[in-house]
Design an enzyme around this catalytic site. Structure first.
Site, PDB file in Angstrom:
ATOM      1  N   CYS A 113       0.942  -1.074   0.127  1.00  0.00           N
ATOM      2  CA  CYS A 113      -0.083  -0.179  -0.037  1.00  0.00           C
ATOM      3  C   CYS A 113       0.883   1.398   0.300  1.00  0.00           C
ATOM      4  O   CYS A 113       0.402   2.423  -0.297  1.00  0.00           O
ATOM      5  CB  CYS A 113      -0.750   0.085   1.171  1.00  0.00           C
ATOM      6  SG  CYS A 113      -1.898  -1.364   1.214  1.00  0.00           S
ATOM      7  N   HIS A 259      -3.070   7.051   3.295  1.00  0.00           N
ATOM      8  CA  HIS A 259      -3.292   5.641   2.816  1.00  0.00           C
ATOM      9  C   HIS A 259      -4.641   5.318   3.654  1.00  0.00           C
ATOM     10  O   HIS A 259      -4.728   5.415   4.925  1.00  0.00           O
ATOM     11  CB  HIS A 259      -2.340   4.888   2.936  1.00  0.00           C
ATOM     12  CG  HIS A 259      -2.698   3.106   2.433  1.00  0.00           C
ATOM     13  ND1 HIS A 259      -3.652   3.098   1.559  1.00  0.00           N
ATOM     14  CD2 HIS A 259      -2.810   1.881   3.470  1.00  0.00           C
ATOM     15  CE1 HIS A 259      -4.204   1.792   1.689  1.00  0.00           C
ATOM     16  NE2 HIS A 259      -3.603   1.224   2.626  1.00  0.00           N
ATOM     17  N   ASN A 289     -10.296  -0.010   0.893  1.00  0.00           N
ATOM     18  CA  ASN A 289      -8.961   0.027   1.001  1.00  0.00           C
ATOM     19  C   ASN A 289      -8.462  -0.325  -0.514  1.00  0.00           C
ATOM     20  O   ASN A 289      -8.523  -1.622  -0.748  1.00  0.00           O
ATOM     21  CB  ASN A 289      -8.343  -0.670   2.014  1.00  0.00           C
ATOM     22  CG  ASN A 289      -6.641  -0.726   1.999  1.00  0.00           C
ATOM     23  OD1 ASN A 289      -6.187  -0.317   0.964  1.00  0.00           O
ATOM     24  ND2 ASN A 289      -5.959  -1.353   3.059  1.00  0.00           N
TER      25      ASN A 289
HETATM   26  N1  COA Z   1     -17.822  -8.910  10.686  1.00  0.00           N
HETATM   27  C1  COA Z   1     -18.113  -9.216  11.851  1.00  0.00           C
HETATM   28  N2  COA Z   1     -17.314  -9.369  12.757  1.00  0.00           N
HETATM   29  C2  COA Z   1     -16.142  -9.519  12.606  1.00  0.00           C
HETATM   30  C3  COA Z   1     -15.630  -9.337  11.282  1.00  0.00           C
HETATM   31  C4  COA Z   1     -16.565  -8.918  10.241  1.00  0.00           C
HETATM   32  N3  COA Z   1     -15.925  -8.432   9.090  1.00  0.00           N
HETATM   33  N4  COA Z   1     -14.149  -9.460  11.118  1.00  0.00           N
HETATM   34  C5  COA Z   1     -13.924  -9.963  12.747  1.00  0.00           C
HETATM   35  N5  COA Z   1     -15.031  -9.983  13.294  1.00  0.00           N
HETATM   36  C6  COA Z   1     -15.289 -10.371  14.784  1.00  0.00           C
HETATM   37  C7  COA Z   1     -13.921 -11.333  15.160  1.00  0.00           C
HETATM   38  O1  COA Z   1     -14.462 -12.599  14.858  1.00  0.00           O
HETATM   39  C8  COA Z   1     -14.126 -11.016  16.652  1.00  0.00           C
HETATM   40  O2  COA Z   1     -15.150 -11.816  17.052  1.00  0.00           O
HETATM   41  P1  COA Z   1     -14.862 -12.644  18.524  1.00  0.00           P
HETATM   42  O3  COA Z   1     -14.518 -11.274  19.550  1.00  0.00           O
HETATM   43  O4  COA Z   1     -16.135 -13.234  18.680  1.00  0.00           O
HETATM   44  O5  COA Z   1     -13.800 -13.340  18.393  1.00  0.00           O
HETATM   45  C9  COA Z   1     -14.417  -9.633  16.705  1.00  0.00           C
HETATM   46  O6  COA Z   1     -14.982  -9.019  15.375  1.00  0.00           O
HETATM   47  C10 COA Z   1     -13.234  -8.986  16.794  1.00  0.00           C
HETATM   48  O7  COA Z   1     -12.105  -9.316  15.963  1.00  0.00           O
HETATM   49  P2  COA Z   1     -10.754  -8.707  15.906  1.00  0.00           P
HETATM   50  O8  COA Z   1      -9.836  -9.203  14.717  1.00  0.00           O
HETATM   51  O9  COA Z   1     -10.208  -8.577  17.181  1.00  0.00           O
HETATM   52  O10 COA Z   1     -11.109  -6.996  15.294  1.00  0.00           O
HETATM   53  P3  COA Z   1     -10.509  -5.675  15.253  1.00  0.00           P
HETATM   54  O11 COA Z   1     -11.053  -4.692  16.335  1.00  0.00           O
HETATM   55  O12 COA Z   1      -8.772  -6.032  15.563  1.00  0.00           O
HETATM   56  O13 COA Z   1     -10.517  -5.106  13.880  1.00  0.00           O
HETATM   57  C11 COA Z   1      -9.696  -5.142  11.838  1.00  0.00           C
HETATM   58  C12 COA Z   1     -10.139  -6.101  12.851  1.00  0.00           C
HETATM   59  C13 COA Z   1      -9.246  -5.825  10.582  1.00  0.00           C
HETATM   60  C14 COA Z   1     -10.480  -4.207  11.149  1.00  0.00           C
HETATM   61  C15 COA Z   1      -8.409  -4.250  12.596  1.00  0.00           C
HETATM   62  O14 COA Z   1      -7.367  -5.280  12.974  1.00  0.00           O
HETATM   63  C16 COA Z   1      -7.615  -3.559  11.369  1.00  0.00           C
HETATM   64  O15 COA Z   1      -8.092  -2.526  10.827  1.00  0.00           O
HETATM   65  N6  COA Z   1      -6.324  -3.787  10.942  1.00  0.00           N
HETATM   66  C17 COA Z   1      -5.421  -3.189  10.120  1.00  0.00           C
HETATM   67  C18 COA Z   1      -5.757  -4.055   8.704  1.00  0.00           C
HETATM   68  C19 COA Z   1      -5.562  -2.983   7.738  1.00  0.00           C
HETATM   69  O16 COA Z   1      -5.512  -2.057   7.703  1.00  0.00           O
HETATM   70  N7  COA Z   1      -5.034  -3.671   6.625  1.00  0.00           N
HETATM   71  C20 COA Z   1      -4.351  -3.300   5.533  1.00  0.00           C
HETATM   72  C21 COA Z   1      -3.045  -2.651   5.886  1.00  0.00           C
HETATM   73  S1  COA Z   1      -2.515  -1.448   4.389  1.00  0.00           S
END
Ligand code: COA
Length: 332
Positions: A113, A259, A289
């Site tokens: 990215c 980004h 994204n």
């Molecule tokens: N819809 C509903 N629930 C979801 C889900 C979705 N799309 N994705 C994950 N969950 C659930 C998980 O299963 C988890 O449930 P649980 O607590 O029952 O196990 C809960 O939501 C929390 O999951 P978690 O992975 O801890 O969420 P988070 O708060 O870390 O958010 C992201 C997840 C991906 C949004 C976050 O980690 C993020 O933005 N990371 C950076 C990713 C990024 O920018 N990547 C590209 C970089 S260039």
């Protein structure tokens, strides 16, 4: 001599998918996606289209606005994590052929990215290095283009809701006068974090025997939380470094264009630095994204909306797979 950004152009694919529509295929909700990422929809490439097709359309739009022909191009650089072919030929060469840019060198940059930020630095440096006229490179086309929908793992709800497709391009040119458009850049990498965000299919490790499962197409594997933590620190480091090295103050910038990975990541950084929301440009709600395409799509949209005035200072920063991160200061 100065390297100027003459014009930009974009191609936004026609298939728009809202969170509600996505939740019919994936176990998710509009509420979860919005509250965790700020994303409301994403655009997917039309059936049969590849990254080069999106990049080509963006390139034509940018060339048209710049008043330059394909034959006038000396250099084409494409930032992409989703090339038409993994390995070779480069997507830049495919676009070079489709455009008819018969005088251009062409290659891809793989920096996730952060790809477009890397490209701005590479293109500026290559054009500036031509001060003595040895390489005779004057006009460059820099493209960020992605079809992330084609490498999305639809069984992983933690990542598949985040990504979209799109492309945007800048035409850059070495001209008489002083003051290039890209005033400063700061690029870094952190390969130790490579496994937080990678494509599921590595190269073979055996010459004659096939190792690994090559029956499935490669798809995105992401450790969301470690990427999140990396991104928050990366933005902070980029802003600190660009301010320190350039001598500018945060108040000098009319726009901060990050980004578009996750609105929460960006808003946390804005809060930390006391950047008002209206100076931080976010369009993630519409496009999600789009990796290397996200920054040029945002800047092109700002230009089309008339938000960019001549002389405005813009700080833009990227972070992503590699891991890579970096930022640029642009004088529009
Ligand atoms: N819809 C509903 N629930 C979801 C889900 C979705 N799309 N994705 C994950 N969950 C659930 C998980 O299963 C988890 O449930 P649980 O607590 O029952 O196990 C809960 O939501 C929390 O999951 P978690 O992975 O801890 O969420 P988070 O708060 O870390 O958010 C992201 C997840 C991906 C949004 C976050 O980690 C993020 O933005 N990371 C950076 C990713 C990024 O920018 N990547 C590209 C970089 S260039």
């Amino acid at each position: 001599m100065a390297v100027k950004i003459l014009a930009s152009g974009a191609y936004i694919p026609g298939i728009k998918v809202s969170n509600e529509e996505l939740s019919k295929r994936v176990d998710t909700t509009d509420e979860w996606i919005r509250s965790h990422t700020g994303i409301g929809s994403r655009h997917f490439a039309e059936e049969g289209m590849q990254t080069s097709d999106l990049g080509l359309a963006a390139a034509k739009a940018a060339l048209n606005r710049a008043g330059r022909s394909a034959e006038e191009l000396d250099l084409i650089i494409v930032a992409t994590a989703t090339p038409d072919y993994f390995g070779f030929p480069s997507t830049a060469c495919i676009i070079q052929d489709k455009l008819g840019a018969v005088n251009a060198a062409a290659f891809d940059v793989t920096a996730g990215c952060t790809g477009f930020i890397y490209c701005l630095d590479v293109a500026t440096s290559m054009l500036e290095a031509n001060k003595l006229g040895l390489a005779k490179r004057k006009t460059a086309l820099v493209i960020g283009a992605e079809t992330l929908s084609r490498i999305t793992d639809w069984s992983d709800r933690g990542s598949c809701v985040l990504f979209g497709d799109g492309a945007a391009a800048f035409v850059m040119e070495q001209q008489e006068g002083s003051g290039s458009s890209v005033l400063h850049s700061w690029l870094r990498s952190k390969g130790s974090g490579a496994k937080s965000l990678y494509l599921s299919q590595p190269a073979r490790t055996s010459t004659f025997e096939r190792s690994g499962d090559y029956s499935k197409p490669p798809s995105i594997v992401m450790d969301g939380q470690s990427v999140y933590m990396f991104a928050v620190k990366a933005i902070t480091d980029i802003i600190d470094a660009l301010l320190q090295e350039s001598g500018f103050k945060l108040g000098d910038f009319r726009w901060i264009v990050p980004h578009q990975a996750n609105a929460r990541i960006v808003q946390a950084a804005a809060k930390r630095f006391g950047i008002e929301e209206e100076r931080m440009y976010l369009n993630i709600e519409e496009f999600a994204n789009t990796s290397a395409a996200s920054i040029p799509i945002a800047i092109n949209e700002m230009a089309e909306k008339g938000l960019l005035k001549k002389g405005d200072l813009i700080m833009s920063m990227g972070f992503g797979a590699g891991l890579t991160y970096g930022g640029v200061i642009i004088r529009w």
